[in-house]
Design an enzyme around this catalytic site. Structure first.
Site, PDB file in Angstrom:
ATOM      1  N   SER A 152       0.805  -1.228   0.000  1.00  0.00           N
ATOM      2  CA  SER A 152       0.000   0.000   0.000  1.00  0.00           C
ATOM      3  C   SER A 152       0.837   1.277   0.000  1.00  0.00           C
ATOM      4  O   SER A 152       0.335   2.325  -0.374  1.00  0.00           O
ATOM      5  CB  SER A 152      -0.928   0.010   1.214  1.00  0.00           C
ATOM      6  OG  SER A 152      -1.871  -1.021   1.095  1.00  0.00           O
ATOM      7  N   ASP A 341     -18.721   5.610  17.455  1.00  0.00           N
ATOM      8  CA  ASP A 341     -17.825   5.731  16.295  1.00  0.00           C
ATOM      9  C   ASP A 341     -18.593   6.116  15.036  1.00  0.00           C
ATOM     10  O   ASP A 341     -19.609   5.495  14.722  1.00  0.00           O
ATOM     11  CB  ASP A 341     -17.120   4.393  16.028  1.00  0.00           C
ATOM     12  CG  ASP A 341     -16.305   3.939  17.221  1.00  0.00           C
ATOM     13  OD1 ASP A 341     -15.742   4.808  17.906  1.00  0.00           O
ATOM     14  OD2 ASP A 341     -16.257   2.715  17.471  1.00  0.00           O
ATOM     15  N   ASP A 372      -8.743  -4.311   2.991  1.00  0.00           N
ATOM     16  CA  ASP A 372      -7.450  -5.017   2.972  1.00  0.00           C
ATOM     17  C   ASP A 372      -7.257  -5.871   4.224  1.00  0.00           C
ATOM     18  O   ASP A 372      -6.809  -7.018   4.139  1.00  0.00           O
ATOM     19  CB  ASP A 372      -6.352  -3.954   2.868  1.00  0.00           C
ATOM     20  CG  ASP A 372      -4.960  -4.532   2.818  1.00  0.00           C
ATOM     21  OD1 ASP A 372      -4.634  -5.194   1.814  1.00  0.00           O
ATOM     22  OD2 ASP A 372      -4.194  -4.315   3.770  1.00  0.00           O
TER      23      ASP A 372
HETATM   24 ZN   LIG Z   1      -2.451  -5.190   2.645  1.00  0.00          ZN
END
Ligand SMILES: [Zn+2]
Length: 557
Positions: A152, A341, A372
């Site tokens: 990333s 949240d 991810d």
């Molecule tokens: Zn990742």
């Protein structure tokens, strides 16, 4: 449109196959029941099960309309009509929004689309995500300079700064090896966020991860290592050569108007208690409070750390907002405490309201960062529910902006080894099992992983059986082929969806680093301030090419 339909082929075949399989003892109608029951009771259960199955299929499966050619022909004509009406919008973009689904490969997009439909009570396959409705599409080649399978940080440098980088590095060129602080000097590259700020626009970052995480960090930081979140993470070499941690860079490199996500603990020292979890403390060793430093010398500024405080922020009298809702990453959408949240959509809504006050426009980076993480954990339900929420945020931003002056781009940094297939009837639950039985006489889920913690082959070479109840659990790990503690990224291309001014520039198969070039051009940002290709970026001019060919000819003759 889905209507209660006469019993269709799909439903009938599904029901018959289920009945047949159940009588053969291959597939229980109710996963919670085993076949250790009497024949009479089993038959009664089968009848009840079949009735339930038919009633569910009745509403979920194939629409009556879909049985007729007219339905598909009309659908095709409507799509063709829309396509013929597409006119490239060649205006200058006032606003730029970049939505980044971390790890959102095309398989994830498809599965999330079906899940979105199924969450709304439909069959799912025919559903459209908001991103599906964008008129322009391209593919992005995601490799890092030094790695085929990217991460990333390297990819964020590509899609935010326009330059490909090494695995694990952010905001620096590939002349910087990972963890080599001294090699980063002179190799910093500037992001599109920085360029938008320079042009007088308001800028913001919103993420479900910590705001110092690799993806958002490449918009404001230059770091030879993505893991240098706070000063306590710096290596001796980094300290010796004066490299600064990412949290420090968050508040010093560029004045960001809106910063929303997680990551409180990297902002203050180890003597400071977390406001939400008193047992937890800050992570810094320099004793600084970066939140207080960020607020200092700003006017119309707010810092919040919970949903109530965020809700109370009045965008009309707020020009700077930092909201850090967890010590590290925000919780997964399916675990989120809705009273404490905010969702990604709520964060995006507040960000857009604050940023769009600027008459010169804004740049906003929004990351669905935990797609991810769900995949790495081998838990597809987490990754996909994150993707559905990510798409909801795209929809909310679309409602709040105009396609006439706002370019919106949706893409991913990389894919995952997530596969979605197997024999499944129409409307089969995304988290469900295949209709067919595997060669080992066991069932399998239609969502599987190529590698990861979901590897379940036992010592004797067998794998566990599974049913729809087990596989639909929030924490179920889909079976994986290769045992790894963390499932890996994929290597194949990811999609780029675009709409708004100059969005037709997104076409074909592109290097990932093309993305901020097209976005900068659309908004006439550096180095395209005049909305023209600068001279040094033009292709080699024909006269020079002819001269070189002439010289080559003379040399050879
Ligand atoms: Zn990742």
């Amino acid at each position: 449109m889905y209507v209660r339909a006469p019993y269709s082929y799909c439903s009938l075949s599904c029901a018959l196959c289920t009945l047949n399989a159940a009588f053969k003892g291959q597939m229980p109608l109710f996963p919670a029941f085993s076949f250790q029951i009497s024949m009479a009771r089993r038959q009664r259960l089968l009848v009840i099960g079949l009735l339930i199955f038919i009633s569910v299929q009745w509403t979920l499966c194939v629409s009556e309309d879909e049985l007729h050619a007219d339905y598909w022909n009309n659908k095709g004509k409507q799509a063709l009509h829309s396509a013929l009406n597409i006119q490239p919008n060649i205006r200058q973009a006032k606003n730029l929004i970049l939505f980044l689904g971390d790890g959102m490969g095309v398989t994830t997009v498809t599965a999330a689309r079906i899940l979105k439909g199924q969450m709304a009570g439909h069959s799912g396959e025919e559903t459209s995500l908001v991103m599906d409705t964008f008129p322009y599409l391209a593919l992005s080649k995601t490799y890092n300079v030094d790695q085929q399978m990217p991460d990333s940080a390297g990819t964020a440098t590509a899609y935010l700064c326009g330059v490909k980088a090494n695995y694990g590095t952010l905001g620096v060129t590939a002349a910087t090896p990972r963890e080599n602080c001294s090699a980063s000097y002179g190799n910093e590259v500037k992001s599109i966020l920085y360029r938008a700020k320079k042009a007088g626009k308001s800028v913001g970052i919103v993420t479900t991860t910590r705001v110092q995480h690799a993806s958002p960090a490449a918009s404001y930081a230059h770091s030879a290592d993505r893991d240098w979140y706070s000063d306590s993470d710096l290596t001796p070499e980094a300290v010796a050569n004066g490299c600064r941690d990412i949290a420090h860079q968050l508040i010093t490199n560029v004045e960001i108007n809106v910063i929303l996500g997680g990551g409180r603990q990297y902002m203050y020292g180890r003597e400071t208690k977390d406001p939400e979890y008193p047992d937890e403390r800050g992570d810094r060793v320099d004793g600084r409070n970066l939140i207080a430093e960020w607020i200092k010398n700003k006017t119309r500024v707010k810092y919040v750390w919970n949903k109530a405080q965020l809700d109370a922020v009045n965008p009309l009298n707020t020009d700077f907002l930092m909201g850090l809702f967890e010590p590290k990453d925000c919780r997964y959408e399916i675990d989120r405490d809705r009273t404490t949240d905010p969702s990604l959509t709520e964060m995006v809504e507040k960000a857009v309201k604050i940023l769009q006050k600027n008459p010169k426009g804004f740049f906003l980076f929004v990351e669905g960062g935990r797609i991810d993480h769900g995949h790495h954990a081998g838990r597809a339900k987490r990754a996909l529910t994150e993707t559905v929420e990510f798409d909801r945020a795209i929809g909310r931003a679309a409602e709040m902006t105009s396609e006439l002056d706002t370019m919106t781009v949706v893409t991913a940094d990389h894919s995952h080894v997530f596969a979605f297939g197997g024999h499944s009837y129409r409307g089969n639950p995304v988290m469900g099992i295949s209709r067919s039985i595997a060669k080992d006489k066991k069932r399998f889920t239609t969502a599987v992983y190529g590698n990861g913690p979901g590897y379940q082959i036992s010592e004797n070479g067998s794998r566990p059986d599974v049913n729809g109840t087990i596989s639909s659990h929030n924490d179920y790990r889909q079976q994986a082929t290769v045992p790894l503690s963390s499932e890996t990224h994929g290597i194949e291309d990811v999609a780029i969806f675009a709409k708004g001014p100059m969005s037709h520039l997104f076409h074909g198969v592109q290097e990932q680093s093309y993305i901020p070039h097209a976005m900068a051009f659309a908004a006439c940002l550096e180095p395209y301030e005049n909305c023209e290709l600068p001279d040094n970026a033009r292709a080699i001019c024909p006269s020079l090419l002819l001269l070189m060919m002439g010289l080559l000819f003379l040399f050879l003759s």
